[in-house]
Design a protein around this motif. Structure first.
Motif: not given
Length: 282
Positions: A81-82, A85-86, A88, A164, A168, A175-176, A178-179
């Motif tokens: 997941g990280w 998200l970070t 791409r 998403e 937002r 993000a939370t 999604y994780l």
């Protein structure tokens, strides 16, 4: 088929196998629709195959393999997941690398454990006929946890799954959430390991939900249909594999694949017929 039902009344291990399939079906019915709608099957595959590292390490150090699977699945879900998200750019390559590394680490640990070959086949392809009672309780506890979390966060998960950006704008912690969704996928993967194994777990997670999505119009109805289809597929695959003494896991997946192909063909034909009727009516 009659032979299977007769054996079901006489053999406790078959009843436990049937119950394991039903418990796994509830998990795949709850989480599978989110995987299909969110189109994260590849991420789920990365989580599933990384689990072998935890199972191998647990076996090597003398712990319960399912405990190792649970820890590895959650860690893999958070790590993937990280990455998603970070990072791409090149995320597919990164997730593929984690997928391969997890498998390799697991195989190395298992290779150093006496009697590893039988356990390895069981982990990779499932062994629903040998699910002990304590693991049924473990599966039931995971189902209860999934039901609780999905029930409490249902609307938020729906928002994140479909849009998403909208979520937002509504102030949701995307993000939370999604994780957390990936962690739920990880728990579902562990739930289904005994039924079809790591290699085939993504098929059972996605195919019933994909079939349900072709005939339903909401996530709720998709969940119900996917759960019922999962129960029918696991029970049917177990029954079909009994008389010819086939491996139940692959039989279940072949049945699911055949159902998906038939459903896709029928749904496609129905859409074309409706389009032709609308065109002629115009």
């Amino acid at each position: 088929m009659a032979e299977f039902f007769t054996a079901l009344t006489e053999q406790a291990f078959l009843r436990q196998a049937l119950l394991a399939g039903l418990l796994a079906s509830l998990g795949c019915g709850l989480i599978g629709p989110f995987v299909v709608v969110k189109r994260i099957a590849f991420l789920a595959g990365g989580i599933a195959h990384s689990v072998l590292a935890g199972m191998g390490a647990a076996l090597y150090f003398g712990f319960d393999p399912l405990l190792g699977a649970l820890i590895a699945a959650v860690v893999a879900a958070l790590l993937i997941g990280w990455v998603r998200l970070t990072w791409r750019t090149g995320e597919d390559t990164a997730i593929g690398a984690l997928w391969a590394i997890g498998m390799a680490v697991g195989i190395l640990f298992i290779s150093r454990t006496p009697g590893y070959s039988t356990d390895l086949m069981s982990f990779l392809f499932g062994n629903i006929l040998l699910v002990p009672t304590r693991e049924l309780w473990f599966m039931a506890a995971l189902d209860l946890l999934l039901l609780t979390v999905v029930g409490l966060g249902y609307r938020h998960f729906i928002a994140v799954a479909f849009d998403e950006d909208f979520a937002r704008l509504r102030g949701l912690p995307v993000a939370t959430l999604y994780l957390l969704l990936l962690v739920l996928v990880a728990l579902t993967v562990v739930l289904m390991i005994q039924v079809v194994g790591l290699i085939l777990v993504i098929a059972l997670l996605t195919l019933p939900a994909a079939v349900a999505g072709q005939w339903t119009h909401s996530i709720t109805s998709m969940m119900v249909a996917a759960t019922l289809l999962g129960a029918a597929l696991t029970s049917g695959g177990l029954a079909l594999s009994y008389a010819p003494d086939l491996p139940p896991g692959p039989t279940i997946i072949l049945l699911a694949g055949a159902l998906y192909l038939v459903s896709a063909l029928v749904a496609g034909a129905r859409r074309r017929a409706r389009a032709a009727a609308a065109k002629s009516g115009a």
